[in-house]
Scaffold this active site. Structure first.
Site, mmCIF file in Angstrom:
data_model
loop_
_atom_site.group_PDB
_atom_site.id
_atom_site.type_symbol
_atom_site.label_atom_id
_atom_site.label_comp_id
_atom_site.label_asym_id
_atom_site.label_seq_id
_atom_site.Cartn_x
_atom_site.Cartn_y
_atom_site.Cartn_z
ATOM 1 N N ASP A 69 56.472 67.854 72.448
ATOM 2 C CA ASP A 69 56.283 66.564 73.117
ATOM 3 C C ASP A 69 57.595 65.980 73.646
ATOM 4 O O ASP A 69 58.677 66.459 73.316
ATOM 5 C CB ASP A 69 55.582 65.569 72.167
ATOM 6 N N ASN A 135 49.890 58.836 59.516
ATOM 7 C CA ASN A 135 48.459 58.631 59.788
ATOM 8 C C ASN A 135 47.750 59.947 60.093
ATOM 9 O O ASN A 135 46.627 59.954 60.586
ATOM 10 C CB ASN A 135 48.276 57.646 60.947
ATOM 11 N N HIS A 137 48.854 62.276 62.219
ATOM 12 C CA HIS A 137 49.051 62.822 63.565
ATOM 13 C C HIS A 137 49.896 64.087 63.546
ATOM 14 O O HIS A 137 50.687 64.310 62.637
ATOM 15 C CB HIS A 137 49.612 61.768 64.542
ATOM 16 N N GLU A 142 47.297 61.212 68.099
ATOM 17 C CA GLU A 142 46.978 60.166 67.122
ATOM 18 C C GLU A 142 45.514 60.303 66.700
ATOM 19 O O GLU A 142 44.737 61.012 67.356
ATOM 20 C CB GLU A 142 47.220 58.790 67.758
HETATM 21 C C1 F6R Z 1 57.793 65.354 66.733
HETATM 22 C C2 F6R Z 1 56.367 65.038 66.591
HETATM 23 C C3 F6R Z 1 55.828 64.109 65.524
HETATM 24 C C4 F6R Z 1 56.539 64.220 64.181
HETATM 25 C C5 F6R Z 1 55.891 63.308 63.133
HETATM 26 C C6 F6R Z 1 56.671 63.288 61.836
HETATM 27 O O1 F6R Z 1 58.024 66.245 67.805
HETATM 28 O O2 F6R Z 1 55.616 65.522 67.376
HETATM 29 O O3 F6R Z 1 54.460 64.386 65.360
HETATM 30 O O4 F6R Z 1 56.513 65.544 63.736
HETATM 31 O O5 F6R Z 1 55.807 61.999 63.622
HETATM 32 O O6 F6R Z 1 57.930 62.694 62.059
HETATM 33 P P1 F6R Z 1 59.103 62.773 60.971
HETATM 34 O O7 F6R Z 1 59.424 64.203 60.793
HETATM 35 O O8 F6R Z 1 60.256 62.024 61.604
HETATM 36 O O9 F6R Z 1 58.568 62.134 59.736
#
Ligand code: F6R
Length: 241
Positions: A69, A135, A137, A142
């Site tokens: 992303d 959550n 995701h 989401e």
């Molecule tokens: C990052 C991404 C997000 C993160 C997720 C966890 O490229 O796509 O889905 O993997 O939000 O974030 P952290 O690792 O910062 O807790």
């Protein structure tokens, strides 16, 4: 500790540093087995794995990487862009032959998401690394995202915008949208590694591994994939039954 839940190989480690070593081994095995395309993620979770990759003698110069992303509106030189993050934590030290990240500066969402889907089709992902949101995701998918979704433009939730505001000079500069691979794109990877650390992820981990398969918890769709590795620390595993 290792256990098997659904189709998923779950490994519980002491802390993020140990998780980095365990994750590194999964990358190393994939490369030994001939992996050519690695799917990568940003965020705090993968950093200890990237540190291990950087410190290793693995060579990525013949490989391709495809990131999950990117924020719409941020270019590669913006310190909050995911391209910048990848350069900093991995690509500067370990260049790939090709490293793809969605182009946040392409304002034409239809063109950019199609370009990215074509790119994934041309470079099927051998091993996809994922972090887990509190959550449930994965990527920017989401709760509510369809399991067949491909790369799409996502409107960030107000809580994500608020959480990101601290990284910007003022709130107006915080991106409102992102481009993200879809659940369907992620599930096409031959092998998946999802990693989660900390108490804040414990409920999402239990829902992902032991709850129903539902769009309410996008990571629960991983239960339908035949080859998933999960690395957790004890806090993240604390709500497993
Ligand atoms: C990052 C991404 C997000 C993160 C997720 C966890 O490229 O796509 O889905 O993997 O939000 O974030 P952290 O690792 O910062 O807790």
């Amino acid at each position: 500790m290792m256990m098997k839940l659904q189709n998923m190989h779950v490994q519980i480690v002491k802390d993020q540093a140990a998780g980095g070593k365990a994750g590194f081994q999964i990358f190393q095995q994939a490369l030994t087995a001939g992996a050519k395309v690695l799917g990568l993620a940003t965020g705090s979770t993968p950093i200890s794995i990237y540190q291990q990759l950087v410190a290793s003698d693995l060579d990525f110069s013949q490989l391709t990487s495809v990131n999950l992303d990117e924020y719409v509106g941020l270019g590669p030189d913006h310190p909050q862009s995911y391209r910048y993050f990848m350069q900093q934590y991995l690509f500067n030290a370990k260049p790939f032959a090709h490293s793809y990240v969605p182009d946040g500066l392409n304002a034409d969402a239809a063109a950019e998401t199609k370009r990215y889907d074509d790119l994934i089709a041309a470079n099927p992902i051998d091993l996809q690394l994922l972090g887990l949101g509190r959550n449930g995701h994965v990527g920017f998918n989401e709760p509510g995202t369809d399991e067949h979704s491909t790369t799409h433009k996502v409107a960030l939730t107000q809580s994500t915008i608020d959480a990101n505001a601290r990284f910007f000079d003022n709130e107006d500069e915080v991106p409102r949208y992102a481009y993200s691979m879809g659940i369907g794109s992620i599930l096409q990877a031959k092998e998946i590694l999802i990693v989660a650390y900390g108490e804040a992820k414990a409920a999402a981990v239990a829902a992902m591994l032991q709850g129903p398969v539902t769009p309410d918890v996008p990571a629960s769709f991983l239960q339908t994939h035949p080859n998933v590795h999960v690395i957790l620390d004890e806090a993240a595993a604390s709500q497993l039954k």
